[in-house]
Scaffold this active site. Structure first.
Site, short mmCIF file in Angstrom:
data_model
loop_
_atom_site.label_atom_id
_atom_site.label_comp_id
_atom_site.label_asym_id
_atom_site.label_seq_id
_atom_site.Cartn_x
_atom_site.Cartn_y
_atom_site.Cartn_z
N ARG A 44 56.40 59.18 35.66
CA ARG A 44 56.94 57.93 36.93
C ARG A 44 57.91 57.68 37.48
NH1 ARG A 44 56.48 53.85 31.33
NH2 ARG A 44 55.41 52.68 31.94
N SER B 208 65.22 46.11 23.51
CA SER B 208 64.81 47.49 23.26
C SER B 208 64.03 46.89 22.93
CB SER B 208 64.81 48.49 22.52
OG SER B 208 64.09 49.94 22.19
N ARG C 195 49.77 48.13 20.40
CA ARG C 195 50.22 46.94 19.51
C ARG C 195 48.55 46.45 19.04
NH1 ARG C 195 54.61 47.37 22.85
NH2 ARG C 195 56.19 47.14 21.72
N LYS D 153 64.91 58.07 28.51
CA LYS D 153 63.82 57.52 28.69
C LYS D 153 62.78 58.65 28.77
CE LYS D 153 63.87 53.37 29.28
NZ LYS D 153 62.85 52.77 27.56
N ARG E 243 66.25 59.42 33.89
CA ARG E 243 65.94 59.10 35.11
C ARG E 243 66.46 58.45 36.23
NH1 ARG E 243 60.43 55.58 32.77
NH2 ARG E 243 59.44 56.74 32.91
N SER F 144 51.86 49.82 26.99
CA SER F 144 52.20 48.47 25.83
C SER F 144 51.43 47.62 24.77
CB SER F 144 53.33 47.41 26.08
OG SER F 144 54.23 48.42 26.30
N ASP G 118 60.59 50.12 33.23
CA ASP G 118 60.25 51.32 33.51
C ASP G 118 59.86 51.16 35.06
OD1 ASP G 118 59.71 51.62 30.57
OD2 ASP G 118 57.77 50.60 30.46
N ARG H 293 63.85 62.53 22.13
CA ARG H 293 64.08 61.82 22.56
C ARG H 293 65.31 60.75 21.60
NH1 ARG H 293 60.61 58.18 26.15
NH2 ARG H 293 61.78 56.88 25.86
C1 S3P Z 1 58.11 49.32 25.71
C2 S3P Z 1 59.58 48.96 25.79
C3 S3P Z 1 59.88 49.63 26.71
C4 S3P Z 1 59.54 50.85 27.33
C5 S3P Z 1 58.17 51.56 27.43
C6 S3P Z 1 57.62 50.48 26.05
C7 S3P Z 1 57.26 48.72 24.57
O1 S3P Z 1 61.36 50.90 25.45
O2 S3P Z 1 60.74 51.81 28.70
O3 S3P Z 1 58.01 51.99 27.67
O4 S3P Z 1 56.30 48.87 24.77
O5 S3P Z 1 58.32 48.33 24.02
P1 S3P Z 1 62.44 50.44 25.09
O6 S3P Z 1 62.53 49.39 24.65
O7 S3P Z 1 63.24 51.38 24.28
O8 S3P Z 1 62.91 49.31 26.66
#
Ligand code: S3P
Length: 469
Positions: free
Chosen positions: A428, A175, A35, A354, A358, A31, A327, A131
């Site tokens: 995963r 989210s 970013r 996801k 899952r 993540s 996750d 998705r």
């Molecule tokens: C993430 C946020 C989560 C997570 C994903 C990575 C991120 O998703 O499941 O693997 O980097 O912001 P959601 O924000 O849609 O729950």
């Protein structure tokens, strides 16, 4: 033991029969890596990033920003230098942007592209293109963005960037991807964009804004939520960072350390962001021997995790627990399979959208292993058994498979008695099932469709090989 099978997309796993004592490192957080590349690209000046995740998802983000005209130098395998060109320094891409399997790339980059005055198209693999994207299309449209998707909900997405209006947005689902998309769009809005989240989600984007001296505020609300206020048109400063190890990758080895008799695994330099370590708090409630040492705080919280063999008890997970371990449910399901009693998970409907559904993938696979599990609309239930591996091994040795079959009606085995498990294309699920297979002493399991592991963790097998030798 783990053997790659001839199709190069399946592995045969033989369950371990001796304890593990090991110290490992896991790759940089996924993540944060996404970013870092995005915010480095639209910063004013050069940023250097050490320990970037080089998973397929993260490399897709690097490629995307190169296509948008940003110079990104690879200095070493996990070290890059980004020549940031400011908020409006991106160029129209000549071709579609391939987002592979990455929901994070697709959703976050949309917020940036919506504010940039050119045409772009985002499309990924068959899983990504199934998705839901209405969760970003709808609020971006409220900001005046021109963004369209297949059936108004699915990729490919086409975006014609334009001037954006600020909005107040009350997040309908927790989210971090949606929140971050709107923060990014807020950078391009004419005024202050305000986002309210009732359930706090991972705050990596906000931490970057602080690091980059960007004008924004964040305030807790009386109901335990969060209000983020981002000013449009500011300047993002460049940065030099070292990305901590990914907690979501560490979680597979935490499970191995806790569940394999007499074992202990230490994982160094792991990200310990409060919104990411929900699993640790849950494991403590299940009586796990898990300790944090060498804790420190930089632009993110970091530390070393030590997980030792534990007799665990079952737990009930509710909606409030879900965002901080979102996750980790596939590996949590493996852990719950060995905890005494019935574990229940509710309020986790998001798991259905996801990388795969899952909830279905977890329950179907556990039942194939002969572990009793059932689906709820918003979660699942698992009947745990701390002695499962030993019981299975005894039956294995005495050849009393009819007895096993009677006990575990749902178990599906190949002719040679080995289990046959699918990943459903989800990295995963694949890694969790390999860990589960390793925990079944002397038993053979085939796990199919494992190439998807490269999505987040290309070094997974190398680390496993090192620790199980
Ligand atoms: C993430 C946020 C989560 C997570 C994903 C990575 C991120 O998703 O499941 O693997 O980097 O912001 P959601 O924000 O849609 O729950």
């Amino acid at each position: 033991m783990i053997k790659l099978l001839a199709d190069k997309n399946s592995v045969s796993v033989i369950g371990l029969n001796k304890p593990i004592k090991s110290e490992i490192n896991v790759p940089g957080d996924k993540s944060i890596s996404h970013r870092a590349v995005m915010l480095g690209s639209i910063a004013n000046g050069n940023s250097t990033i050490i320990n970037l995740s080089v998973s397929r998802d993260n490399l897709a983000t690097v490629t995307a920003f190169r296509k948008l005209g940003i110079r990104i130098e690879t200095l070493e395998e996990n070290k890059i230098k980004i020549h940031g060109n400011g908020l409006y320094g991106l160029k129209e891409p000549q071709n579609i942007i391939n987002t592979y399997n990455s929901g994070t790339l697709t959703r976050l980059i949309s917020g940036i592209l919506a504010g940039n005055d050119f045409f772009s198209v985002l499309s990924g693999d068959k899983y990504l293109n199934s998705r839901p994207m209405a969760r970003i299309i709808d609020p971006l449209a409220l900001m005046g963005a021109k963004i369209f998707g297949r059936k108004n909900n699915y990729p490919p997405l086409s975006i014609i960037g334009s001037k954006l209006k600020p909005i107040y947005y009350d997040m309908p689902i927790p989210s971090a991807q949606v929140k971050s998309c709107l923060i990014f769009a807020g950078l391009y809005a004419d005024g202050n964009t305000v986002i309210y989240e009732k359930n706090k989600t991972r705050d990596h984007t906000e931490r970057f804004l602080s690091l980059q001296d960007y004008p924004f505020t964040e305030e807790g609300t009386a109901d335990g939520g969060n209000i983020i206020n981002v000013k449009g048109g500011g300047e993002l400063k460049p940065f030099n960072i070292e990305i901590p190890g990914d907690f979501s990758s560490a979680a597979f080895f935490i499970a191995l350390g806790l569940l394999l008799k007499d074992s202990e695994i230490t994982i160094k330099n792991v990200l310990l962001n409060d919104r990411r370590v929900g699993l640790i708090n849950i494991l403590k409630r299940m009586n796990a021997n898990i300790a944090i040492i060498d804790y420190r705080e930089d632009f993110e919280k970091v530390g070393t995790i030590k997980a030792s063999y534990s007799r665990l008890s079952a737990i009930n997970i509710t909606e409030e627990d879900v965002p901080d371990m979102i996750d980790e449910f596939p590996i949590f399901a493996v852990i719950a399979s060995f905890a005494e009693g019935i574990t229940t998970v509710h309020g986790a409907k998001e798991l259905r959208v996801k990388e795969t559904d899952r909830i279905k993938a977890i329950v179907t696979n556990l039942n194939k292993f002969g572990i009793k599990s059932k689906e709820y609309d918003d979660g699942f239930e698992i009947e745990g058994n701390p002695n499962y591996s030993e019981q299975l091994d005894k039956l294995n040795k005495s050849d009393k498979f009819e007895e096993f079959d009677k006990l575990n009606k749902s178990a599906e085995k190949k002719d040679n008695g080995s289990f046959d498990i699918k990943s459903y294309g989800d990295h995963r699920i694949a890694m969790s099932m390999i860990i589960l297979a390793l925990l079944l002493k002397n038993k053979e399991t085939a796990v199919n469709d494992v190439r998807c592991i490269n999505t987040s963790f290309p070094g997974f097998f190398d680390i496993l090989k090192k620790i199980i030798l």
